[in-house]
Scaffold this motif. Structure first.
Motif, PDB file in Angstrom:
ATOM      1  N   PRO A  93     -13.512  17.489 -59.702  1.00 42.15           N
ATOM      2  CA  PRO A  93     -14.141  17.362 -61.016  1.00 42.15           C
ATOM      3  C   PRO A  93     -14.174  15.927 -61.542  1.00 42.15           C
ATOM      4  O   PRO A  93     -14.905  15.634 -62.489  1.00 42.15           O
ATOM      5  CB  PRO A  93     -13.286  18.257 -61.920  1.00 42.15           C
ATOM      6  N   LEU A  94     -13.408  15.033 -60.925  1.00 43.41           N
ATOM      7  CA  LEU A  94     -13.414  13.624 -61.336  1.00 43.41           C
ATOM      8  C   LEU A  94     -14.313  12.780 -60.443  1.00 43.41           C
ATOM      9  O   LEU A  94     -14.274  11.549 -60.482  1.00 43.41           O
ATOM     10  CB  LEU A  94     -11.987  13.071 -61.327  1.00 43.41           C
ATOM     11  N   SER A  95     -15.142  13.426 -59.645  1.00 42.92           N
ATOM     12  CA  SER A  95     -15.997  12.723 -58.683  1.00 42.92           C
ATOM     13  C   SER A  95     -17.124  11.961 -59.371  1.00 42.92           C
ATOM     14  O   SER A  95     -17.493  12.240 -60.528  1.00 42.92           O
ATOM     15  CB  SER A  95     -16.603  13.718 -57.695  1.00 42.92           C
ATOM     16  N   LEU A  96     -17.689  11.023 -58.633  1.00 39.38           N
ATOM     17  CA  LEU A  96     -18.869  10.312 -59.102  1.00 39.38           C
ATOM     18  C   LEU A  96     -20.042  11.283 -59.245  1.00 39.38           C
ATOM     19  O   LEU A  96     -20.867  11.139 -60.150  1.00 39.38           O
ATOM     20  CB  LEU A  96     -19.215   9.170 -58.139  1.00 39.38           C
ATOM     21  N   SER A  97     -20.103  12.293 -58.399  1.00 37.85           N
ATOM     22  CA  SER A  97     -21.153  13.322 -58.528  1.00 37.85           C
ATOM     23  C   SER A  97     -21.108  13.950 -59.914  1.00 37.85           C
ATOM     24  O   SER A  97     -22.145  14.123 -60.573  1.00 37.85           O
ATOM     25  CB  SER A  97     -20.977  14.417 -57.472  1.00 37.85           C
ATOM     26  N   TRP A 128     -24.092   2.134 -60.517  1.00 33.33           N
ATOM     27  CA  TRP A 128     -24.744   3.344 -60.009  1.00 33.33           C
ATOM     28  C   TRP A 128     -25.055   4.317 -61.145  1.00 33.33           C
ATOM     29  O   TRP A 128     -26.121   4.921 -61.184  1.00 33.33           O
ATOM     30  CB  TRP A 128     -23.875   4.026 -58.958  1.00 33.33           C
ATOM     31  N   LEU A 129     -24.113   4.472 -62.058  1.00 34.88           N
ATOM     32  CA  LEU A 129     -24.341   5.359 -63.203  1.00 34.88           C
ATOM     33  C   LEU A 129     -25.516   4.863 -64.047  1.00 34.88           C
ATOM     34  O   LEU A 129     -26.355   5.659 -64.489  1.00 34.88           O
ATOM     35  CB  LEU A 129     -23.079   5.472 -64.053  1.00 34.88           C
ATOM     36  N   ALA A 130     -25.590   3.562 -64.256  1.00 34.45           N
ATOM     37  CA  ALA A 130     -26.700   3.001 -65.031  1.00 34.45           C
ATOM     38  C   ALA A 130     -28.032   3.243 -64.327  1.00 34.45           C
ATOM     39  O   ALA A 130     -29.040   3.545 -64.977  1.00 34.45           O
ATOM     40  CB  ALA A 130     -26.481   1.509 -65.259  1.00 34.45           C
ATOM     41  N   GLU A 131     -28.042   3.131 -63.004  1.00 37.14           N
ATOM     42  CA  GLU A 131     -29.270   3.384 -62.239  1.00 37.14           C
ATOM     43  C   GLU A 131     -29.704   4.842 -62.367  1.00 37.14           C
ATOM     44  O   GLU A 131     -30.895   5.130 -62.516  1.00 37.14           O
ATOM     45  CB  GLU A 131     -29.057   3.004 -60.776  1.00 37.14           C
TER      46      GLU A 131
END
Length: 195
Positions: free
Chosen positions: A12-16, A183-186
């Protein structure tokens, strides 16, 4: 407008998860109704108990919910890790059970199962973002990027979704907080532009 968001990562703490939650917030502020599903957290059963031609209904209420949301979705977003060049088993089982005959695809009158199916999905756009620990250059050169074909042609293309945007981010292992923020911003930009 309904957006269906699927995340398939047991951590649940994944980048996904972070990307899926960011997509949820980005779409919500733009007025989308959101159907958000963490397959692992909700205990989705990936085992399809019948053959493909008999998979038109299920006694599993969760499967029926997913099918109804998939059929009504205007936008579909999927977030998962790359495991052995494939989605995790729970996500493959979700495809098997939810992208079913009569929901995601069908056959024109008089056309048998050997014929060419037609896509039934309402969504015109899908976004798939997968994480990986393989550098993109090696993924393309050595493995041929099998997830690209799976999502664009075998799943969404067959089911009538014309525009499939897939991104691979990584290597995630050992990435810095700054890289993950980029990556999150992208992903946020991608989702906002498509919305």
């Amino acid at each position: 407008m309904l957006a269906s968001i699927i995340v398939a990562n047991p951590d649940p703490l994944s980048l996904s998860h972070a990307m899926a939650q960011l997509a949820q917030r980005t779409l919500a502020v733009r007025g989308y109704e959101i159907a958000f599903h963490d397959l692992n957290a909700e205990g989705f059963d990936p085992v399809q108990p019948t053959g493909e031609s008999a998979n038109t209904a299920s006694a599993d209420a969760l499967v029926e919910q997913h099918c109804a949301e998939l059929a009504q979705a205007d936008l579909i977003l999927v977030f998962h890790p790359n495991w052995w060049g494939q989605p995790p088993a729970i996500l493959k089982g979700w495809i098997d059970r939810v992208f079913r005959l009569g929901t995601a695809y069908g056959y024109p009158p008089g056309v048998s199962y050997e014929g060419v199916p037609v896509g039934l999905l309402r969504a015109r756009h899908a976004i798939v973002v997968n994480t990986s620990n393989t550098p993109p250059e090696r993924e393309a050169a050595v493995f041929g990027d099998p997830l690209e074909a799976i999502w664009k042609h075998c799943v969404f293309g067959l089911c009538g979704v014309d525009s499939v945007i897939r991104r691979m981010v990584g290597p995630v292992s050992g990435s810095s907080a700054e890289q993950r923020a980029q990556w999150l911003a992208e992903v946020e930009t991608l989702v906002a532009e498509l919305a």
